[in-house]
Design an enzyme around this catalytic site. Structure first.
Site, PDB file in Angstrom:
ATOM      1  N   PHE A  14       0.813  -1.223   0.000  1.00  0.00           N
ATOM      2  CA  PHE A  14       0.000   0.000   0.000  1.00  0.00           C
ATOM      3  C   PHE A  14       0.844   1.270   0.000  1.00  0.00           C
ATOM      4  CE2 PHE A  14      -0.772   2.845   3.651  1.00  0.00           C
ATOM      5  CZ  PHE A  14       0.147   2.360   4.559  1.00  0.00           C
ATOM      6  N   LYS A  15       2.128   1.151   0.337  1.00  0.00           N
ATOM      7  CA  LYS A  15       2.989   2.332   0.343  1.00  0.00           C
ATOM      8  C   LYS A  15       3.015   3.017  -1.026  1.00  0.00           C
ATOM      9  CE  LYS A  15       4.733   1.691   4.588  1.00  0.00           C
ATOM     10  NZ  LYS A  15       3.966   0.525   5.076  1.00  0.00           N
ATOM     11  N   ASP A  16       2.791   2.245  -2.091  1.00  0.00           N
ATOM     12  CA  ASP A  16       2.770   2.844  -3.431  1.00  0.00           C
ATOM     13  C   ASP A  16       1.699   3.920  -3.562  1.00  0.00           C
ATOM     14  OD1 ASP A  16       4.817   1.279  -4.577  1.00  0.00           O
ATOM     15  OD2 ASP A  16       3.417  -0.353  -4.976  1.00  0.00           O
TER      16      ASP A  16
END
Ligand SMILES: *Cc1c(COP(=O)(O)O)cnc(C)c1O
Length: 498
Positions: A112-114
């Site tokens: 999810f960091k993207d």
């Protein structure tokens, strides 16, 4: 709109400046001076929008010093060009028992960091142009695994920026390590630290607070900034998907405008769930935010007792991106809860620094309990949850998502709230943690390498193996440095040849 420091509210900067600096010079975190408030008709305009259009509507409320075209270009570069493997960017999947899963891992690094780290570099390079900044930016990242790779991907070959990533040598999964040490780009550096994530994070914080080091850098034409979730440009993109999920739930007829929903969030540095809190503050109808932790349960204790104590055993778990004992973004929540009492924040953060502990007292404890439900999940329960969700839904989740799912179940069991739709934030592709996931599904993984396991998991998972992960098998290793936490500043100097 201006941004102020949590440790001195007289420090006031624009969004562009906040994003370039990453952290205020007094060590505080930048927060919006006021929160924009939305109404029903604003929500309704989101329903027919694409993810990119939803992002524009939210971002423009906060980036008042950026032009419409600048924001739209940033969004197009971050979420366009097929960088995400689904046009929905962050789709919601309907599952049994009033559960929906918000998949946040369709970006280039499968975590999810993207969602934030595709956008932050765009916001930052635009900010550099806007403010006529001539220095080169050095992005310092301490990572528990996913941030590092996502930041490397996001900043790779962005002009006027270099990025140095530190990861705990024994604290990341094999795939995560492989993703980082094979990173391409002329402006990237990856270093392993002999220690855990908190050692890496404290090391980075010390460098940020080191005035002499800042001077040395400045003379050489460099300035530090951060891609960790302390950077406002990291947090802001995360507010968007709470709104987007809400719009999707209306569109899939689970709710009507105005109905409340719950979000269950696998939490580490408190960035993701804080973005949910900000969405709620803006007027998104959220009932409870469920803060899910693994055995590193410092947040569960804090949100239920008001006492924060990092003096405890550190556990390496199968949800490593949540193996954190100092959740930096909590400071922003406390600033809000104390109604911008910067003096109080200084006292608590000093105490945390000196003794590893602070207590917010009765008054704030009940506020915390009203806003959040917090729980922690052990390793066995995490594995069991992966199996349970698979058996029930024929849907494979990763260990971080499983932690949130179990906390959501516990919330339903322990409260009388059985009806409110529950959105579980799914923060990593199960392929990224295939050994734990296969173990949970009772598949023997003894002696098999990561890439065999990827193919094995494909037999259970209806979704394809992400291209970025299968490509790692033949990628060339480019980064092999390893150092002690105290050597981090020297490593940076050597890299920059100063
Ligand atoms: C970073 C991360 C988390 C924790 O998010 P925070 O914003 O640090 O609370 C949870 N799951 C995964 C897979 C992550 O990469």
């Amino acid at each position: 709109m201006n941004y102020i420091s949590t440790r001195n509210k007289k420090i006031k900067v624009t969004a562009a400046q906040a994003i370039i600096k990453g952290i205020a010079e007094d060590g505080g975190l930048f927060v919006p001076e006021v929160f924009p408030v939305i109404d029903k008709s604003f929500l309704q305009t989101l329903y027919t929008c694409s993810y990119q259009e939803r992002a524009y509507k939210i971002l423009s409320l906060y980036l008042t010093d950026y032009t419409e075209q600048e924001i739209k270009n940033c969004i197009a570069n971050a979420y366009g060009n097929n960088k995400f493997d689904t046009s929905g960017i962050a789709p919601v999947i309907i599952l049994k028992n009033n559960y929906q899963c918000l998949e946040l891992w369709h970006g280039p690094t499968s975590a999810f960091k993207d969602m934030a780290l595709q956008l932050l570099p765009q916001l930052m390079s635009t900010a550099l142009k806007k403010t006529d900044e001539e220095n080169n930016i050095i992005i310092l990242v301490a990572t528990s695994g996913d941030t590092g790779k996502a930041a490397l991907e996001g900043f790779c070959d962005v002009p006027q920026v270099n990025i140095v990533v530190f990861y705990p040598d024994q604290g990341v999964s094999d795939i995560q390590r492989q993703q980082m040490i094979t990173q391409k780009g002329d402006n990237v550096k990856v270093v392993a630290i002999k220690g855990n994530f908190d050692d890496a994070q404290s090391g980075v914080k010390n460098i940020f607070n080191d005035k002499t080091f800042a001077c040395t850098l400045k003379k050489a034409g460099y300035q530090l900034s951060s891609a960790n979730s302390i950077n406002w440009g990291r947090l802001l993109p995360q507010i968007v998907y709470y709104f987007s999920a809400y719009a999707d739930l209306v569109n899939n007829h689970s709710i009507q405008t105005g109905d409340k929903i719950n979000f269950a969030v696998p939490t580490g540095n408190f960035g993701d769930i804080l973005a949910g809190f900000y969405a709620k503050k803006m007027g998104l109808p959220i009932n409870k935010l469920i803060c899910a932790s693994n055995s590193n349960n410092v947040l569960t204790e804090f949100l239920t007792t008001g006492s924060y104590d990092k003096n405890r055993q550190f556990f390496k778990t199968i949800s490593p991106s949540m193996d954190i004992l100092i959740s930096s973004n909590l400071e922003r929540l406390l600033f809000y809860l104390t109604e911008n009492n910067d003096k109080q924040i200084n006292e608590w953060m000093d105490s945390l620094n000196k003794t590893g502990h602070y207590d917010v007292g009765k008054q704030y404890r009940s506020k915390l309990q009203n806003l959040f439900f917090a729980d922690w999940i052990n390793e066995t329960q995490t594995l069991e949850m992966i199996k349970k969700v698979y058996d029930k839904n024929n849907y494979v989740i990763d260990p971080h998502t499983a932690v949130a799912w179990q906390a959501a179940e516990n919330y339903k069991k322990r409260t009388d709230d059985n009806k409110t739709p529950m959105v579980v934030l799914s923060t990593a592709s199960p392929y990224k943690f295939n050994d734990s996931v296969l173990t949970a599904l009772n598949v023997n993984i003894q002696g098999q390498n990561e890439f065999t396991l990827l193919k094995k998991l494909k037999k259970y998972n209806q979704q394809n193996i992400p291209a970025g992960l299968s490509a790692l098998e033949h990628a060339v290793v480019k980064h092999t440095d390893i150092c002690q936490p105290e050597e981090m500043a020297d490593i940076i100097k050597k890299y920059l040849k100063i």
